[in-house]
Design a protein around this motif. Structure first.
Motif, PDB file in Angstrom:
ATOM      1  N   LYS A 230      22.278 -25.608  -2.571  1.00  0.00           N
ATOM      2  CA  LYS A 230      20.616 -26.258  -2.910  1.00  0.00           C
ATOM      3  C   LYS A 230      20.368 -26.044  -4.209  1.00  0.00           C
ATOM      4  N   SER A 231      20.508 -24.674  -4.669  1.00  0.00           N
ATOM      5  CA  SER A 231      20.104 -24.179  -6.307  1.00  0.00           C
ATOM      6  C   SER A 231      21.114 -23.418  -6.597  1.00  0.00           C
ATOM      7  N   PRO A 232      20.847 -23.131  -7.795  1.00  0.00           N
ATOM      8  CA  PRO A 232      21.709 -21.939  -8.531  1.00  0.00           C
ATOM      9  C   PRO A 232      21.346 -20.681  -7.876  1.00  0.00           C
ATOM     10  N   GLU A 233      20.279 -20.378  -7.585  1.00  0.00           N
ATOM     11  CA  GLU A 233      19.646 -19.189  -6.926  1.00  0.00           C
ATOM     12  C   GLU A 233      20.043 -18.948  -5.625  1.00  0.00           C
TER      13      GLU A 233
ATOM     14  N   LYS B  68      44.357 -18.396 -11.912  1.00  0.00           N
ATOM     15  CA  LYS B  68      44.971 -19.183 -10.673  1.00  0.00           C
ATOM     16  C   LYS B  68      43.685 -19.609  -9.842  1.00  0.00           C
ATOM     17  N   LEU B  69      42.483 -19.603 -10.300  1.00  0.00           N
ATOM     18  CA  LEU B  69      41.500 -19.901  -9.621  1.00  0.00           C
ATOM     19  C   LEU B  69      40.509 -20.834 -10.426  1.00  0.00           C
ATOM     20  N   THR B  70      40.221 -22.271  -9.810  1.00  0.00           N
ATOM     21  CA  THR B  70      39.133 -23.044 -10.618  1.00  0.00           C
ATOM     22  C   THR B  70      37.840 -22.945  -9.503  1.00  0.00           C
ATOM     23  N   VAL B  71      36.640 -22.981 -10.195  1.00  0.00           N
ATOM     24  CA  VAL B  71      35.574 -22.988  -9.128  1.00  0.00           C
ATOM     25  C   VAL B  71      34.672 -24.232 -10.046  1.00  0.00           C
ATOM     26  N   ASP B  72      34.252 -25.047  -8.958  1.00  0.00           N
ATOM     27  CA  ASP B  72      33.338 -26.220  -9.174  1.00  0.00           C
ATOM     28  C   ASP B  72      32.154 -26.019  -8.261  1.00  0.00           C
ATOM     29  N   TYR B  73      31.217 -26.528  -9.022  1.00  0.00           N
ATOM     30  CA  TYR B  73      29.919 -26.263  -8.097  1.00  0.00           C
ATOM     31  C   TYR B  73      29.213 -27.714  -8.205  1.00  0.00           C
ATOM     32  N   VAL B  74      28.352 -27.828  -6.998  1.00  0.00           N
ATOM     33  CA  VAL B  74      27.659 -29.064  -6.708  1.00  0.00           C
ATOM     34  C   VAL B  74      26.299 -28.697  -6.212  1.00  0.00           C
TER      35      VAL B  74
ATOM     36  N   PRO C 274      21.218 -25.573 -12.639  1.00  0.00           N
ATOM     37  CA  PRO C 274      21.058 -24.712 -13.781  1.00  0.00           C
ATOM     38  C   PRO C 274      20.565 -25.443 -15.111  1.00  0.00           C
ATOM     39  N   GLN C 275      19.799 -24.774 -15.838  1.00  0.00           N
ATOM     40  CA  GLN C 275      19.608 -25.385 -17.114  1.00  0.00           C
ATOM     41  C   GLN C 275      20.695 -25.721 -17.907  1.00  0.00           C
ATOM     42  N   GLY C 276      20.609 -27.009 -18.676  1.00  0.00           N
ATOM     43  CA  GLY C 276      21.692 -27.612 -19.246  1.00  0.00           C
ATOM     44  C   GLY C 276      22.732 -28.236 -18.627  1.00  0.00           C
ATOM     45  N   TRP C 277      22.652 -28.343 -16.924  1.00  0.00           N
ATOM     46  CA  TRP C 277      23.573 -28.801 -16.189  1.00  0.00           C
ATOM     47  C   TRP C 277      23.651 -30.410 -16.482  1.00  0.00           C
ATOM     48  N   PRO C 278      24.865 -31.135 -16.649  1.00  0.00           N
ATOM     49  CA  PRO C 278      25.085 -32.378 -17.121  1.00  0.00           C
ATOM     50  C   PRO C 278      24.634 -33.575 -16.230  1.00  0.00           C
ATOM     51  N   THR C 279      24.456 -32.998 -14.830  1.00  0.00           N
ATOM     52  CA  THR C 279      24.057 -34.023 -13.881  1.00  0.00           C
ATOM     53  C   THR C 279      22.721 -33.686 -13.165  1.00  0.00           C
ATOM     54  N   ALA C 280      22.121 -34.711 -12.585  1.00  0.00           N
ATOM     55  CA  ALA C 280      20.873 -34.249 -11.818  1.00  0.00           C
ATOM     56  C   ALA C 280      21.214 -33.746 -10.263  1.00  0.00           C
ATOM     57  N   PRO C 281      20.390 -32.947  -9.664  1.00  0.00           N
ATOM     58  CA  PRO C 281      20.873 -32.592  -8.413  1.00  0.00           C
ATOM     59  C   PRO C 281      20.986 -33.589  -7.402  1.00  0.00           C
ATOM     60  N   LYS C 282      21.869 -34.012  -6.489  1.00  0.00           N
ATOM     61  CA  LYS C 282      22.064 -35.064  -5.758  1.00  0.00           C
ATOM     62  C   LYS C 282      22.802 -34.614  -4.570  1.00  0.00           C
ATOM     63  N   ARG C 283      22.725 -35.327  -3.241  1.00  0.00           N
ATOM     64  CA  ARG C 283      23.392 -35.086  -2.126  1.00  0.00           C
ATOM     65  C   ARG C 283      25.060 -35.002  -2.569  1.00  0.00           C
ATOM     66  N   LEU C 284      25.983 -34.510  -1.739  1.00  0.00           N
ATOM     67  CA  LEU C 284      27.395 -34.612  -1.955  1.00  0.00           C
ATOM     68  C   LEU C 284      27.543 -35.799  -1.312  1.00  0.00           C
ATOM     69  N   THR C 285      28.501 -36.376  -2.369  1.00  0.00           N
ATOM     70  CA  THR C 285      28.928 -37.829  -1.723  1.00  0.00           C
ATOM     71  C   THR C 285      30.493 -37.426  -1.766  1.00  0.00           C
ATOM     72  N   ALA C 286      31.165 -38.840  -1.037  1.00  0.00           N
ATOM     73  CA  ALA C 286      32.529 -38.779  -0.907  1.00  0.00           C
ATOM     74  C   ALA C 286      33.222 -38.554  -2.382  1.00  0.00           C
ATOM     75  N   GLU C 287      32.558 -39.326  -3.268  1.00  0.00           N
ATOM     76  CA  GLU C 287      33.113 -39.741  -4.522  1.00  0.00           C
ATOM     77  C   GLU C 287      33.003 -38.442  -5.394  1.00  0.00           C
ATOM     78  N   THR C 288      31.910 -37.538  -5.293  1.00  0.00           N
ATOM     79  CA  THR C 288      31.726 -36.146  -6.041  1.00  0.00           C
ATOM     80  C   THR C 288      32.740 -35.297  -5.399  1.00  0.00           C
ATOM     81  N   LEU C 289      32.726 -35.230  -4.240  1.00  0.00           N
ATOM     82  CA  LEU C 289      33.953 -34.306  -3.493  1.00  0.00           C
ATOM     83  C   LEU C 289      35.405 -34.645  -3.960  1.00  0.00           C
TER      84      LEU C 289
END
Lengths: 197, 245
Positions: free
Chosen positions: B147-150, B167-173, B179-194
């Motif tokens: 929902k949020s960084p917190e 050997k680990l990659t971490v991605d967030y949606v 978070p401040q400076g995050w490149p995209t606005a918050p949005k529901r997870l879509t198939a495309e983003t997934l």
């Protein structure tokens, strides 16, 4: 009595005699499966019973729907501790489906579309204890809950009520199915708390 | 064996977020757990009333101490007590660890894609920790929907691992605030983003999905529609009995 947690009072649902030990009542119908839900169209659906002699009885969806249908009102108990009381189902009794089946086997393995299996002793499937159900609460059974049809064996923990049921194979021995091979009890009677192996 | 109730000492309690806490439990003779397994916890009131709930184990060491992370459910019966009232030095009872399906073993050889929704991170964190502690070279990738960084669990550890582990990659949606400076606005997870943030089907990953029922169902459907074999996808629901909340 176990360790006392001072200050813990709980919500006191388990005084209900309809609840097996360690269960609590929920009004929702949680979905619990091991993987994605398979898609089975009724046109492709079939239910079979296969005996130890290799004899195969099979019903298409239409043939299955032409069998005597019964309404079932029952409590269901999930091994993850929720129980749902007074659920309504419609389907065909296993007694009806086993009418012309000759067997000396004592055990069965239920097979589902998608590959799921669970083992149930034959005596737990007969005498008005088990059904192949296709309706829940007056509506066709949703795919997430096992539609088009699922096994319904409500006197055992609900993982025995295999979703997306495809058929029942009679076996001489009690062969562990999917969850039974993954830490869960071979039989699964909620009143005896047969949760884990 | 694993089905007997055993006494556990509460040895630590550290807040993860405003509504959750990681609880360390020490059990005499315990030999850790498989990554992804759960335990049952039984609380007993002073008049003998008991309540039992299942919680995934977050750690994966062969040790007498295991950790669970409990998220408080509104109207929950057990989780508010575990998050708010339970104190270090208290005792409670546990059964397990149990489960042989939603688990990762260091002998597994496929790449692994982990997909967590909210508190569904817990058993996946156990897998990440087991993988990091092992010699297993398979790539792991985590997609963590929040929902949020917190709301994130294990923030420091995941940040460090994401930057340092080979050997680990971490991605967030983020679905409500970023978070401040995050490149995209918050949005529901879509198939495309997934699909843009996970290992592709031709990498033949084993995929573990954990979160609320609707999250798990939706993500699993998208994966199957996108060519990931159903048999390679393991799912677990989290956060109470869910479905209607």
């Amino acid at each position: 009595m176990g360790i006392i947690s001072s200050g813990f009072h709980g919500k006191r649902q388990t005084g209900n005699p309809a609840l097996p030990p360690g269960q609590y009542e929920t009004a929702s119908f949680p979905v619990l499966t091991a993987g994605p839900a398979p898609y089975v169209a009724t046109a492709d659906w079939e239910f079979f019973i296969r005996t130890e002699a290799g004899e195969r009885h099979a019903w298409s969806w239409d043939a299955f729907m032409a069998l005597p249908q019964v309404d079932i009102r029952t409590d269901i108990h999930c091994v993850t501790s929720w129980s749902k009381l007074g659920t309504s189902w419609r389907g065909v009794s296993l007694d009806t489906l086993f009418e012309d089946v000759e067997t000396t086997s004592d055990y069965t393995t239920a097979h589902s579309y998608g590959g799921y299996t669970t083992n149930v002793p034959l005596q737990d499937l007969r005498d008005g204890q088990a059904w192949v159900a296709w309706e829940f609460d007056g509506e066709p059974l949703e795919r997430a809950h096992g539609g088009p049809a699922r096994l319904l064996v409500p006197h055992l923990y609900f993982w025995k009520s295999a979703k997306w049921i495809n058929g029942i194979e009679l076996t001489q021995d009690d062969l562990p199915g999917f969850w039974e091979s993954n830490g869960y009890h071979i039989h699964g009677d909620p009143w005896r708390e047969e949760r884990y192996s | 064996m694993s089905t007997l109730w055993r006494v556990a000492d509460v040895v630590s309690g550290v807040p993860e977020t405003e509504t959750s806490r990681t609880i360390g439990l020490r059990v005499d003779g315990l030999m850790g757990n498989l990554a992804g397994q759960h335990i049952d916890i039984r609380l007993t009131a002073d008049d003998g009333y008991t309540a039992v709930r299942s919680y995934s184990v977050a750690t994966a060491s062969m040790d007498e101490i295991i950790e669970i992370t409990v998220d408080e459910l509104a109207n929950g019966e057990v989780s508010p007590y575990l998050v708010r009232d339970l104190a270090v030095g208290d005792q409670l009872e546990i059964r397990g660890p149990v489960g042989g399906w939603f688990v990762w073993r260091p002998t597994d050889t496929n790449p692994v894609q982990l997909i967590a929704g909210g508190s569904g991170i817990v058993p996946l964190m156990s897998m990440i920790r087991a993988h990091e502690a092992s010699e297993n070279p398979s790539p792991f990738r985590l997609l963590y929907s929040l929902k949020s960084p917190e709301a994130g669990f294990y923030r420091e550890e995941l940040l460090t691992l994401g930057q340092q582990s080979p050997k680990l990659t971490v991605d967030y949606v983020y679905t409500r605030s970023v978070p401040q400076g995050w490149p995209t606005a918050p949005k529901r997870l879509t198939a495309e983003t997934l699909l843009a943030n996970i290992l592709p089907p031709d990498a033949t990953p084993d995929t573990f999905i954990c979160g609320q029922t609707i999250f798990v169902e939706t993500v699993a459907e998208w994966l199957v529609e996108s060519g990931y074999p159903a048999a390679s996808i393991k799912t677990e629901r989290f956060g109470g009995t869910g479905g209607t909340r």
